[in-house]
Design an enzyme around this catalytic site. Structure first.
Site, PDB file in Angstrom:
ATOM      1  N   ASN A   1      55.602 -32.246  55.235  1.00  0.00           N
ATOM      2  CA  ASN A   1      54.667 -31.686  56.211  1.00  0.00           C
ATOM      3  C   ASN A   1      53.390 -31.249  55.484  1.00  0.00           C
ATOM      4  O   ASN A   1      53.460 -30.435  54.554  1.00  0.00           O
ATOM      5  CB  ASN A   1      55.361 -30.489  56.900  1.00  0.00           C
ATOM      6  CG  ASN A   1      54.479 -29.843  57.956  1.00  0.00           C
ATOM      7  OD1 ASN A   1      53.293 -29.626  57.722  1.00  0.00           O
ATOM      8  ND2 ASN A   1      55.046 -29.532  59.102  1.00  0.00           N
TER       9      ASN A   1
ATOM     10  N   HIS B   1      49.793 -27.386  55.836  1.00  0.00           N
ATOM     11  CA  HIS B   1      49.190 -26.284  55.085  1.00  0.00           C
ATOM     12  C   HIS B   1      48.104 -26.738  54.120  1.00  0.00           C
ATOM     13  O   HIS B   1      47.324 -25.914  53.635  1.00  0.00           O
ATOM     14  CB  HIS B   1      50.273 -25.448  54.397  1.00  0.00           C
ATOM     15  CG  HIS B   1      51.101 -24.709  55.406  1.00  0.00           C
ATOM     16  ND1 HIS B   1      50.534 -23.847  56.323  1.00  0.00           N
ATOM     17  CD2 HIS B   1      52.417 -24.734  55.673  1.00  0.00           C
ATOM     18  CE1 HIS B   1      51.483 -23.366  57.108  1.00  0.00           C
ATOM     19  NE2 HIS B   1      52.629 -23.888  56.736  1.00  0.00           N
TER      20      HIS B   1
ATOM     21  N   HIS C   1      51.566 -31.310  62.515  1.00  0.00           N
ATOM     22  CA  HIS C   1      51.666 -30.644  63.810  1.00  0.00           C
ATOM     23  C   HIS C   1      50.248 -30.441  64.339  1.00  0.00           C
ATOM     24  O   HIS C   1      49.481 -29.650  63.782  1.00  0.00           O
ATOM     25  CB  HIS C   1      52.367 -29.289  63.638  1.00  0.00           C
ATOM     26  CG  HIS C   1      52.630 -28.568  64.923  1.00  0.00           C
ATOM     27  ND1 HIS C   1      53.297 -27.367  64.959  1.00  0.00           N
ATOM     28  CD2 HIS C   1      52.324 -28.859  66.206  1.00  0.00           C
ATOM     29  CE1 HIS C   1      53.388 -26.956  66.212  1.00  0.00           C
ATOM     30  NE2 HIS C   1      52.789 -27.854  66.991  1.00  0.00           N
TER      31      HIS C   1
ATOM     32  N   ARG D   1      48.337 -28.704  66.605  1.00  0.00           N
ATOM     33  CA  ARG D   1      48.543 -27.541  67.468  1.00  0.00           C
ATOM     34  C   ARG D   1      47.456 -27.452  68.520  1.00  0.00           C
ATOM     35  O   ARG D   1      46.335 -27.921  68.329  1.00  0.00           O
ATOM     36  CB  ARG D   1      48.542 -26.257  66.635  1.00  0.00           C
ATOM     37  CG  ARG D   1      49.643 -26.201  65.597  1.00  0.00           C
ATOM     38  CD  ARG D   1      49.678 -24.841  64.966  1.00  0.00           C
ATOM     39  NE  ARG D   1      50.244 -23.893  65.894  1.00  0.00           N
ATOM     40  CZ  ARG D   1      51.495 -23.444  65.840  1.00  0.00           C
ATOM     41  NH1 ARG D   1      52.284 -23.813  64.872  1.00  0.00           N
ATOM     42  NH2 ARG D   1      51.949 -22.613  66.733  1.00  0.00           N
TER      43      ARG D   1
ATOM     44  N   ARG E   1      44.533 -25.123  64.565  1.00  0.00           N
ATOM     45  CA  ARG E   1      44.278 -24.183  63.455  1.00  0.00           C
ATOM     46  C   ARG E   1      44.360 -24.864  62.091  1.00  0.00           C
ATOM     47  O   ARG E   1      43.798 -24.375  61.133  1.00  0.00           O
ATOM     48  CB  ARG E   1      45.214 -22.987  63.518  1.00  0.00           C
ATOM     49  CG  ARG E   1      46.613 -23.276  63.063  1.00  0.00           C
ATOM     50  CD  ARG E   1      47.459 -22.018  63.073  1.00  0.00           C
ATOM     51  NE  ARG E   1      47.608 -21.508  64.423  1.00  0.00           N
ATOM     52  CZ  ARG E   1      48.685 -20.839  64.843  1.00  0.00           C
ATOM     53  NH1 ARG E   1      49.668 -20.596  64.014  1.00  0.00           N
ATOM     54  NH2 ARG E   1      48.778 -20.417  66.083  1.00  0.00           N
TER      55      ARG E   1
ATOM     56  N   GLU F   1      54.385 -33.725  65.227  1.00  0.00           N
ATOM     57  CA  GLU F   1      54.978 -32.588  65.943  1.00  0.00           C
ATOM     58  C   GLU F   1      54.026 -32.208  67.062  1.00  0.00           C
ATOM     59  O   GLU F   1      52.814 -32.064  66.834  1.00  0.00           O
ATOM     60  CB  GLU F   1      55.137 -31.392  65.014  1.00  0.00           C
ATOM     61  CG  GLU F   1      56.239 -31.539  64.013  1.00  0.00           C
ATOM     62  CD  GLU F   1      56.330 -30.300  63.124  1.00  0.00           C
ATOM     63  OE1 GLU F   1      55.744 -29.256  63.462  1.00  0.00           O
ATOM     64  OE2 GLU F   1      56.967 -30.406  62.087  1.00  0.00           O
TER      65      GLU F   1
ATOM     66  N   THR G   1      56.019 -22.227  63.847  1.00  0.00           N
ATOM     67  CA  THR G   1      56.954 -22.442  64.947  1.00  0.00           C
ATOM     68  C   THR G   1      58.147 -21.501  64.776  1.00  0.00           C
ATOM     69  O   THR G   1      58.885 -21.608  63.810  1.00  0.00           O
ATOM     70  CB  THR G   1      57.418 -23.917  64.939  1.00  0.00           C
ATOM     71  OG1 THR G   1      56.261 -24.734  64.844  1.00  0.00           O
ATOM     72  CG2 THR G   1      58.178 -24.258  66.180  1.00  0.00           C
TER      73      THR G   1
ATOM     74  N   GLU H   1      65.937 -32.374  65.636  1.00  0.00           N
ATOM     75  CA  GLU H   1      65.683 -31.730  64.345  1.00  0.00           C
ATOM     76  C   GLU H   1      66.235 -30.324  64.455  1.00  0.00           C
ATOM     77  O   GLU H   1      65.777 -29.523  65.287  1.00  0.00           O
ATOM     78  CB  GLU H   1      64.183 -31.700  64.012  1.00  0.00           C
ATOM     79  CG  GLU H   1      63.925 -30.989  62.683  1.00  0.00           C
ATOM     80  CD  GLU H   1      62.500 -31.137  62.162  1.00  0.00           C
ATOM     81  OE1 GLU H   1      61.872 -32.183  62.414  1.00  0.00           O
ATOM     82  OE2 GLU H   1      62.017 -30.191  61.516  1.00  0.00           O
TER      83      GLU H   1
ATOM     84  N   HIS I   1      62.358 -26.426  58.559  1.00  0.00           N
ATOM     85  CA  HIS I   1      61.735 -25.108  58.709  1.00  0.00           C
ATOM     86  C   HIS I   1      62.310 -24.130  57.686  1.00  0.00           C
ATOM     87  O   HIS I   1      63.488 -23.800  57.732  1.00  0.00           O
ATOM     88  CB  HIS I   1      61.862 -24.522  60.118  1.00  0.00           C
ATOM     89  CG  HIS I   1      60.888 -23.396  60.339  1.00  0.00           C
ATOM     90  ND1 HIS I   1      59.626 -23.597  60.855  1.00  0.00           N
ATOM     91  CD2 HIS I   1      60.967 -22.088  60.047  1.00  0.00           C
ATOM     92  CE1 HIS I   1      58.989 -22.440  60.888  1.00  0.00           C
ATOM     93  NE2 HIS I   1      59.777 -21.515  60.402  1.00  0.00           N
TER      94      HIS I   1
HETATM   95  N1  PXP Z   1      59.899 -28.984  61.098  1.00  0.00           N
HETATM   96  C1  PXP Z   1      59.249 -28.418  62.146  1.00  0.00           C
HETATM   97  C2  PXP Z   1      59.577 -28.891  63.506  1.00  0.00           C
HETATM   98  C3  PXP Z   1      58.262 -27.422  61.940  1.00  0.00           C
HETATM   99  O1  PXP Z   1      57.620 -26.881  62.991  1.00  0.00           O
HETATM  100  C4  PXP Z   1      57.961 -27.032  60.628  1.00  0.00           C
HETATM  101  C5  PXP Z   1      56.930 -25.982  60.403  1.00  0.00           C
HETATM  102  O2  PXP Z   1      55.685 -26.467  60.697  1.00  0.00           O
HETATM  103  C6  PXP Z   1      58.639 -27.675  59.576  1.00  0.00           C
HETATM  104  C7  PXP Z   1      59.618 -28.623  59.832  1.00  0.00           C
HETATM  105  C8  PXP Z   1      58.326 -27.375  58.142  1.00  0.00           C
HETATM  106  O3  PXP Z   1      58.582 -26.037  57.871  1.00  0.00           O
HETATM  107  P1  PXP Z   1      58.164 -25.417  56.471  1.00  0.00           P
HETATM  108  O4  PXP Z   1      56.676 -25.528  56.375  1.00  0.00           O
HETATM  109  O5  PXP Z   1      58.668 -24.033  56.545  1.00  0.00           O
HETATM  110  O6  PXP Z   1      58.825 -26.262  55.412  1.00  0.00           O
END
Ligand code: PXP
Length: 246
Positions: free
Chosen positions: A7, A10, A50, A52, A56, A77, A108, A158, A198
């Site tokens: 992901n 960030h 994602h 959003r 953001r 996402e 999330t 998921e 997550h």
């Molecule tokens: N999966 C989903 C559906 C999420 O919403 C997130 C957070 O954006 C993640 C995975 C990844 O989570 P993390 O950034 O805590 O590894």
């Protein structure tokens, strides 16, 4: 052995902190698309973003570039809203993960309430599946939600691993792992593919994989991006990919 989906939200969070109003500047950094390619070369088999509602971090322009440039599976996402479904139908990501979304949360916070929104979720699953998008539902490890996921015709779920990641005592960790294990087994018995994500990190992934067999993909962002500050993004991805292969 599950595959790693990285992901890159960030990375965009950091870019937005400085270049929110000047995304097209040649100086705009760091670039989530370039780093997604770095992740792929380091062993990621999927890229997750994602988009959003409040934009953001990831922007539409990022997602369109990823659609063109990513070489592995692109997982979008998205909230279950008419605007996001329309966007996904135009974009045609390889996968779409339907997530809950409210403007206040930092990330999330909980799984999608498939039971409470069965009709809207079924409608989105149908439209996206018809367009060739593999849909997954991001849900808490609760039997009722898993059964509802199967009823609405989603091919994949998921599992939300946040409660496991946040468990503070050995007993709570064990209980969270047991819930995840049972949830994955139930989902698989209903013919669903099972991903998880997550809050997963370099420390909690090995016990998670030991306790919960048969997962397809782990989607991980924050811990990899954080580790990248110390070792570089490619090496951080490669370390996580190696953990998954063990
Ligand atoms: N999966 C989903 C559906 C999420 O919403 C997130 C957070 O954006 C993640 C995975 C990844 O989570 P993390 O950034 O805590 O590894």
């Amino acid at each position: 052995m599950p595959v790693l989906g990285v992901n890159v939200d960030h990375i965009a969070t950091l870019r937005q902190a400085r270049y929110r109003d000047d995304l097209k500047s040649p100086l705009a950094e760091p670039d989530p698309v370039t780093l997604a390619r770095t992740a792929e070369k380091a062993g990621a088999q999927g890229i997750t973003v994602h988009l959003r509602e409040d934009r953001r971090h990831i922007q539409e322009i990022d997602v369109r570039r990823l659609r063109r440039e990513a070489k592995t599976s692109l997982n979008l996402e998205m909230a279950v809203t008419p605007a996001m479904v329309a966007f996904a139908l135009r974009l045609r990501p390889d996968e779409a993960c339907l997530v809950p979304e409210s403007r206040e949360e930092v990330t999330t916070e909980g799984g999608l309430d498939v039971v409470g929104r069965e009709k809207a979720v079924a409608d989105a699953v149908r439209k996206l599946s018809k367009a060739g998008v593999e849909v997954s539902l991001f849900i808490d490890p609760q039997p009722a939600q898993i059964e509802a996921a199967a009823r609405v015709g989603a091919p994949c779920i998921e599992l939300h691993t946040g409660a496991y990641a946040n468990a503070t005592t050995p007993a709570k960790v064990r209980a969270a792992l047991e819930r995840q294990k049972k949830a994955a087994a139930l989902a698989k018995s209903l013919g669903l593919r099972v991903n998880a994500g997550h809050g997963l990190n370099y420390k909690n992934v090995p016990p998670f994989l030991k306790a919960v067999p048969g997962l397809h993909t782990l989607n991980i962002g924050h811990s990899i991006v954080s580790r990248a500050l110390a070792v570089g993004f490619g090496p951080a991805v490669a370390e996580m990919a190696a953990l998954l292969r063990k």
